[in-house]
Design an enzyme around this catalytic site. Structure first.
Site, PDB file in Angstrom:
ATOM      1  N   ARG A 211      -2.084   6.910  -4.125  1.00 35.18           N
ATOM      2  CA  ARG A 211      -2.713   5.625  -4.485  1.00 35.18           C
ATOM      3  C   ARG A 211      -3.370   5.695  -5.867  1.00 35.18           C
ATOM      4  O   ARG A 211      -3.861   6.746  -6.274  1.00 35.18           O
ATOM      5  CB  ARG A 211      -3.710   5.212  -3.394  1.00 35.18           C
ATOM      6  CG  ARG A 211      -2.993   4.938  -2.084  1.00 35.18           C
ATOM      7  CD  ARG A 211      -3.924   4.568  -0.972  1.00 35.18           C
ATOM      8  NE  ARG A 211      -4.576   3.283  -1.211  1.00 35.18           N
ATOM      9  CZ  ARG A 211      -5.486   2.767  -0.407  1.00 35.18           C
ATOM     10  NH1 ARG A 211      -5.861   3.432   0.683  1.00 35.18           N
ATOM     11  NH2 ARG A 211      -6.040   1.612  -0.679  1.00 35.18           N
TER      12      ARG A 211
ATOM     13  N   ASP B  13      -7.023  -7.751   3.417  1.00 37.23           N
ATOM     14  CA  ASP B  13      -6.694  -6.899   4.570  1.00 37.23           C
ATOM     15  C   ASP B  13      -6.092  -7.692   5.731  1.00 37.23           C
ATOM     16  O   ASP B  13      -5.588  -7.103   6.684  1.00 37.23           O
ATOM     17  CB  ASP B  13      -7.939  -6.154   5.047  1.00 37.23           C
ATOM     18  CG  ASP B  13      -8.376  -5.081   4.043  1.00 37.23           C
ATOM     19  OD1 ASP B  13      -7.541  -4.655   3.215  1.00 37.23           O
ATOM     20  OD2 ASP B  13      -9.547  -4.671   4.085  1.00 37.23           O
TER      21      ASP B  13
ATOM     22  N   LYS C 149      -1.962  -0.319  -0.989  1.00 33.46           N
ATOM     23  CA  LYS C 149      -2.828  -0.035   0.164  1.00 33.46           C
ATOM     24  C   LYS C 149      -2.335   1.235   0.867  1.00 33.46           C
ATOM     25  O   LYS C 149      -1.580   2.002   0.302  1.00 33.46           O
ATOM     26  CB  LYS C 149      -2.862  -1.244   1.106  1.00 33.46           C
ATOM     27  CG  LYS C 149      -3.466  -2.481   0.459  1.00 33.46           C
ATOM     28  CD  LYS C 149      -4.933  -2.270   0.156  1.00 33.46           C
ATOM     29  CE  LYS C 149      -5.520  -3.435  -0.586  1.00 33.46           C
ATOM     30  NZ  LYS C 149      -6.878  -3.193  -1.037  1.00 33.46           N
TER      31      LYS C 149
HETATM   32  C1  S3P Z   1     -12.582  -2.245   0.673  1.00 31.96           C
HETATM   33  C2  S3P Z   1     -12.050  -3.019  -0.313  1.00 31.96           C
HETATM   34  C3  S3P Z   1     -10.648  -3.461  -0.304  1.00 31.96           C
HETATM   35  C4  S3P Z   1     -10.026  -3.368   1.082  1.00 31.96           C
HETATM   36  C5  S3P Z   1     -10.323  -2.062   1.742  1.00 31.96           C
HETATM   37  C6  S3P Z   1     -11.819  -1.836   1.868  1.00 31.96           C
HETATM   38  C7  S3P Z   1     -13.996  -1.821   0.554  1.00 31.96           C
HETATM   39  O1  S3P Z   1      -9.909  -2.653  -1.192  1.00 31.96           O
HETATM   40  O2  S3P Z   1      -8.634  -3.547   1.012  1.00 31.96           O
HETATM   41  O3  S3P Z   1      -9.763  -2.043   3.037  1.00 31.96           O
HETATM   42  O4  S3P Z   1     -14.585  -1.343   1.547  1.00 31.96           O
HETATM   43  O5  S3P Z   1     -14.552  -1.963  -0.539  1.00 31.96           O
HETATM   44  P1  S3P Z   1      -9.789  -3.016  -2.778  1.00 31.96           P
HETATM   45  O6  S3P Z   1     -11.128  -2.916  -3.361  1.00 31.96           O
HETATM   46  O7  S3P Z   1      -8.864  -1.965  -3.314  1.00 31.96           O
HETATM   47  O8  S3P Z   1      -9.201  -4.378  -2.814  1.00 31.96           O
END
Ligand code: S3P
Length: 427
Positions: free
Chosen positions: A121, A314, A341
């Site tokens: 990632r 999500d 993701k």
């Molecule tokens: C999250 C932010 C999101 C989300 C992840 C949890 C967090 O990711 O998809 O499941 O806890 O800050 P991104 O910040 O990469 O969009």
């Protein structure tokens, strides 16, 4: 483990979904760098937040589970100790990205890495702003983990406008801002989840449609009591289950209703869903409610794009299941980050929807399909991604015959009792 799921009889009963994953991670992180003992209730006892606990354990932070409570024995901003081995963030993007913001402020070097999925990632998104602040981070050539974070002479406060809407990047910069000289500002064009700023008590204001969050370097963090609400992203699976399995009625108690997280509820309502929000209240600075859902005839002519995407990022897999059981067309655009993701969720959703007999047009930043009758049961691949396994597990309840979810154990990342909860609602 492969999981067989058959067409379901009506779902009924009352459930409480597990604690919010984002808030659970942050409660451990903030507890660790606070002065004193923090007490957390409702903590999500699942693989991802446990990875955060184990990383902090390696940095000398003690914790104790006592009945339903978790205690974190914080040592203040500068109390973490050098870890003798690399930290293992497991499958958790939130762990590696947010913790990097804390590790750049330490006077020792740390290496942090994760499982075969996490090391693919992108980490450039945090390396760039943290390096601008003065952090010294080495990564692979493709800017992925393992990350080695070396002690920096000093960190400077920055004004940082997020190039991608990401709460993880925002939070990494805010955590680093605690260690920087001066006041750091993070500017968002599209709002992403705001748990870090709420939990740290940071100021945010909206100027010309942009949100500006401010953090002062050296700010002492006091230990606190954190009440973690039920995860709306986990509730979303059972909301859609209640909608698509005929004759169902489910009460989901104690669901977090933070406005940066519940865009999916308005979208389902636009699709004709019966969802009733009851007993709205504020607990520990976060809005909560109980949710009643009844099976509904869904329709869709929706295009999901633009500023709503970070809010529902999500929930896109499970929203696409609701749409597959609705009458009409459904399109997702501007969601290219779904490819970054736990797996490439655009590919995973398209592939599995096609197994249901739908004609799906995949795009770089989303997908589109038109619903059809007589969806097919299938052998769905979880891609080892918890949200893909759960989304197609719920779809299987509404399909005829028996479907299979391959490698279904990955639900342990965020919802270890997911399959048992389905059974409980069928009793
Ligand atoms: C999250 C932010 C999101 C989300 C992840 C949890 C967090 O990711 O998809 O499941 O806890 O800050 P991104 O910040 O990469 O969009």
């Amino acid at each position: 483990m492969d999981k067989s799921i058959s067409a379901s009889k009506p779902l009924s009963g009352e459930i409480v979904v597990p604690g919010d994953k984002s808030i659970s991670h942050r409660s451990v992180m903030i507890g660790a760098i606070a002065v004193g003992t923090s007490e957390i209730t409702g903590f999500l006892h699942a693989a991802d937040p446990l990875s955060t606990i184990s990383c902090f354990h390696s940095l000398g932070i003690e914790h104790r589970f006592e009945n339903e409570r978790l205690f974190i024995f914080g040592k203040g901003l500068h109390g973490l100790q050098h870890a003798s081995t690399a930290l293992d963030a497991g499958n958790s993007g939130t762990t590696i990205r947010l913790m990097s913001g804390i590790l750049v402020g330490q006077k020792f070097a740390t290496t942090i890495t994760g499982d075969e999925y996490l090391v693919k990632r992108p980490m450039k998104r945090i390396i760039d702003p943290l390096s601008t602040m003065g952090a010294r981070i080495t990564a692979t050539e493709s800017k992925t983990a393992p990350l080695t974070i070396l002690p920096a002479e000093r960190l400077n406060a920055i004004d940082y406008e997020l190039p991608i809407a990401s709460a993880q990047v925002k939070s990494a910069v805010l955590f680093a801002g605690l260690y920087a000289e001066g006041t750091t500002r993070v500017i968002e064009r599209e709002p992403s989840r705001d748990h870090t700023e709420r939990m740290l008590g940071l100021t945010s204001q909206t100027v010309d449609g942009k949100t500006i969050v401010t953090v002062d370097g050296g700010r002492k963090i006091s230990a606190g009591v954190f009440a973690v609400p039920g995860d709306p992203s986990s509730a979303a699976f059972f909301i859609v289950a209640g909608l698509i399995v005929p004759g169902s009625e489910i009460l989901i108690k104690n669901v977090g209703m933070n406005p940066t997280r519940v865009g999916f509820i308005s979208i389902l309502k636009q699709m004709g869903a019966f969802i009733s929000i009851e007993h709205e209240r504020i607990v520990g600075g976060e809005p909560l409610a109980d949710i009643v859902v009844r099976s509904s005839n869904l329709h869709t002519d929706l295009v999901l794009d633009g500023a709503i995407i970070p809010n529902i990022i999500d929930e896109i897999p499970i929203l696409s299941i609701a749409a597959a059981f609705a009458e009409g067309s459904f399109q997702v655009c501007d969601a290219q980050d779904l490819r970054n993701k736990e797996t490439d969720r655009i590919e995973a959703v398209c592939d599995n929807l096609r197994k249901m007999g739908l004609t799906v047009d995949g795009a770089k930043d989303g997908f589109a399909f038109h619903s059809k009758n007589n969806l097919l049961q299938g052998e769905f691949d979880s891609y080892d991604d918890h949200r893909i396994a759960m989304a197609f597990g719920i779809a299987s309840l509404g399909l005829k015959g028996t479907s299979t979810i391959k490698n279904a154990e990955c639900v342990s990342i965020s919802y270890p009792s997911f399959w048992e909860t389905i059974q409980a609602l069928q009793r």
